[in-house]
Enzyme design. Structure first.
Site, PDB file in Angstrom:
ATOM      1  N   HIS A 192       0.820  -1.211   0.000  1.00  0.00           N
ATOM      2  CA  HIS A 192       0.000   0.000   0.000  1.00  0.00           C
ATOM      3  C   HIS A 192       0.854   1.261   0.000  1.00  0.00           C
ATOM      4  O   HIS A 192       0.377   2.336  -0.345  1.00  0.00           O
ATOM      5  CB  HIS A 192      -0.914   0.029   1.228  1.00  0.00           C
ATOM      6  CG  HIS A 192      -1.781  -1.178   1.359  1.00  0.00           C
ATOM      7  ND1 HIS A 192      -2.768  -1.469   0.451  1.00  0.00           N
ATOM      8  CD2 HIS A 192      -1.795  -2.182   2.267  1.00  0.00           C
ATOM      9  CE1 HIS A 192      -3.373  -2.600   0.808  1.00  0.00           C
ATOM     10  NE2 HIS A 192      -2.792  -3.054   1.902  1.00  0.00           N
TER      11      HIS A 192
ATOM     12  N   HIS B 136       6.264   6.334   6.459  1.00  0.00           N
ATOM     13  CA  HIS B 136       5.894   5.887   5.118  1.00  0.00           C
ATOM     14  C   HIS B 136       5.414   7.075   4.290  1.00  0.00           C
ATOM     15  O   HIS B 136       5.261   8.180   4.815  1.00  0.00           O
ATOM     16  CB  HIS B 136       4.818   4.798   5.207  1.00  0.00           C
ATOM     17  CG  HIS B 136       3.557   5.285   5.832  1.00  0.00           C
ATOM     18  ND1 HIS B 136       3.274   5.113   7.160  1.00  0.00           N
ATOM     19  CD2 HIS B 136       2.512   5.990   5.318  1.00  0.00           C
ATOM     20  CE1 HIS B 136       2.106   5.668   7.433  1.00  0.00           C
ATOM     21  NE2 HIS B 136       1.624   6.214   6.334  1.00  0.00           N
TER      22      HIS B 136
ATOM     23  N   HIS C 115       4.390  10.222   6.708  1.00  0.00           N
ATOM     24  CA  HIS C 115       3.815  10.009   8.034  1.00  0.00           C
ATOM     25  C   HIS C 115       4.795   9.269   8.929  1.00  0.00           C
ATOM     26  O   HIS C 115       5.204   8.152   8.599  1.00  0.00           O
ATOM     27  CB  HIS C 115       2.524   9.181   7.927  1.00  0.00           C
ATOM     28  CG  HIS C 115       1.397   9.931   7.294  1.00  0.00           C
ATOM     29  ND1 HIS C 115       0.360   9.312   6.639  1.00  0.00           N
ATOM     30  CD2 HIS C 115       1.156  11.269   7.242  1.00  0.00           C
ATOM     31  CE1 HIS C 115      -0.486  10.248   6.206  1.00  0.00           C
ATOM     32  NE2 HIS C 115      -0.021  11.434   6.547  1.00  0.00           N
TER      33      HIS C 115
ATOM     34  N   THR D 147      -5.274   6.580   8.468  1.00  0.00           N
ATOM     35  CA  THR D 147      -5.880   6.877   7.159  1.00  0.00           C
ATOM     36  C   THR D 147      -6.029   5.616   6.311  1.00  0.00           C
ATOM     37  O   THR D 147      -6.356   5.696   5.136  1.00  0.00           O
ATOM     38  CB  THR D 147      -5.052   7.920   6.381  1.00  0.00           C
ATOM     39  OG1 THR D 147      -3.770   7.353   6.082  1.00  0.00           O
ATOM     40  CG2 THR D 147      -4.884   9.200   7.180  1.00  0.00           C
ATOM     41  N   THR D 148      -5.740   4.466   6.919  1.00  0.00           N
ATOM     42  CA  THR D 148      -5.921   3.181   6.240  1.00  0.00           C
ATOM     43  C   THR D 148      -6.734   2.283   7.168  1.00  0.00           C
ATOM     44  O   THR D 148      -6.734   2.489   8.383  1.00  0.00           O
ATOM     45  CB  THR D 148      -4.557   2.507   5.968  1.00  0.00           C
ATOM     46  OG1 THR D 148      -3.827   2.416   7.196  1.00  0.00           O
ATOM     47  CG2 THR D 148      -3.747   3.288   4.948  1.00  0.00           C
TER      48      THR D 148
HETATM   49 ZN   LIG Z   1       0.006   7.312   6.058  1.00  0.00          ZN
END
Ligand SMILES: [Zn+2]
Ligand SMILES: [Zn+2]
Length: 329
Positions: A88, A116, A141, A220-221
């Site tokens: 991702h 990441h 992040h 956010t995932t």
């Molecule tokens: Zn992130």
């Protein structure tokens, strides 16, 4: 000829099997897309989701928000940095002692576990957070868990269990501090590929961290847990177009069964009753803070604008309110 046809069908069949296996997995382009994450993960439809669009006119100043203490992560020794493609995003996992962050209005000490990136196919998209409706080319992040827990996964269901430091990227000149990461992107073109990086200090990647926004939100995932204290720094990081292109290249490898690693960002979520605060007053303070740091890759035009602004403010102090009102340059 017949053999080729059989071989082709066989390959298509394998491809179908692998991609159909990924149907129930979340993703950005394949599998379950961000608009449908909530069908599988109800928390993603919560009232405190991230990212958000930060409307600077609605930001409230909070003088209790102090400076960050990054001494721990800048002095930490024997830190092992592992670059990986997690399917991702491109992520760098950190292992070592004393990777601690405090201050910055955080209620306790947090421990860095990984950082990441989210990026886009064009300069005008890629970031998750927006400022006044504007997207940026990339966002980094730095994910931390509370010292009360031993990992992000242990902490992610507890209130204030996580804290994430967010940095927005703009296109500028070549930024050497990202070379160690970017030079190894070719080694992680497949999902789950990983490689050990030559050690560097995480803080060397940071711009000035004096001014920041603060709000309470989520991962956010998926699972989108609402346990994150968010910090978005006002000073952006600059990298070159060709450096960005090397991240984008990962989105064009088209390996069967893996998500295309490009435009791997979630769009802003409703802010609802939340208030974004900042330790710096207005936008003038942030521009001023940018000046104190010899900007990496900032354009000549920016410098000229700042020079003019400073000149005007020095000689015509009554103009100050005007600069406070508008983003300048
Ligand atoms: Zn992130
Ligand atoms: Zn390649």
């Amino acid at each position: 000829m017949e053999l080729t046809t059989i071989a082709t069908c066989f390959i298509i069949l394998i491809g179908y099997k692998i991609s159909s296996g990924a149907v129930h997995e979340w993703g950005y382009h394949h599998g379950v897309d961000p608009e449908h994450w909530k069908d599988l993960f109800p928390t993603c439809a919560g009232r405190q989701q991230s990212p958000i669009d930060i409307r600077t006119t609605k930001v409230q100043t909070d003088t209790r928000l102090g400076k960050f203490n990054f001494r721990g992560i800048s002095l930490a020794r024997d830190v092992k940095l592992e670059l990986q493609n997690n399917g991702h995003a491109v992520q760098v996992g950190l292992k070592g002692h004393g990777l601690e962050v405090s201050g910055g209005g955080l209620p306790e000490t947090y421990v860095v576990e990984q950082f990441h990136f989210h990026w886009g196919s064009e300069d005008t998209r890629g970031s998750e957070h927006e400022i006044n409706g504007k997207h940026f080319s990339m966002e980094m992040h730095v994910v931390m868990h509370s010292g009360r827990f031993s990992s992000v996964s242990d902490a992610m269901q507890s209130k204030n269990g996580l804290a994430v430091l967010g940095f927005l990227f703009d296109v500028g000149s070549h930024n050497y501090v990202f070379d160690e990461i970017i030079h190894h992107l070719h080694d992680i073109e497949h999902r789950d590929d990983h490689v050990i990086l030559k050690a560097f200090s995480l803080t060397s990647l940071f711009p000035s961290t004096d001014c920041y926004y603060r709000y309470y939100g989520s991962l956010t995932t998926p699972m989108c847990h609402e346990s994150v204290i968010w910090t978005i720094f006002k000073q952006h990081i600059y990298i070159s177009e060709s450096q960005l292109n090397q991240f984008r290249h990962l989105g064009r490898t088209h390996f069967i069964g893996s998500d295309n690693l490009i435009n791997n960002y979630r769009n802003p979520q409703p802010i609802n009753c939340r208030v974004v605060t900042s330790n710096c007053i207005g936008s003038y303070t942030s521009t001023y803070a940018q000046e104190s740091k010899s900007g990496v890759g900032q354009s000549y035009a920016d410098d000229k604008n700042r020079y003019i602004k400073n000149f005007l403010m020095k000689h015509f102090p009554y103009l100050k309110w005007k600069f406070n009102k508008k983003d300048f340059p």
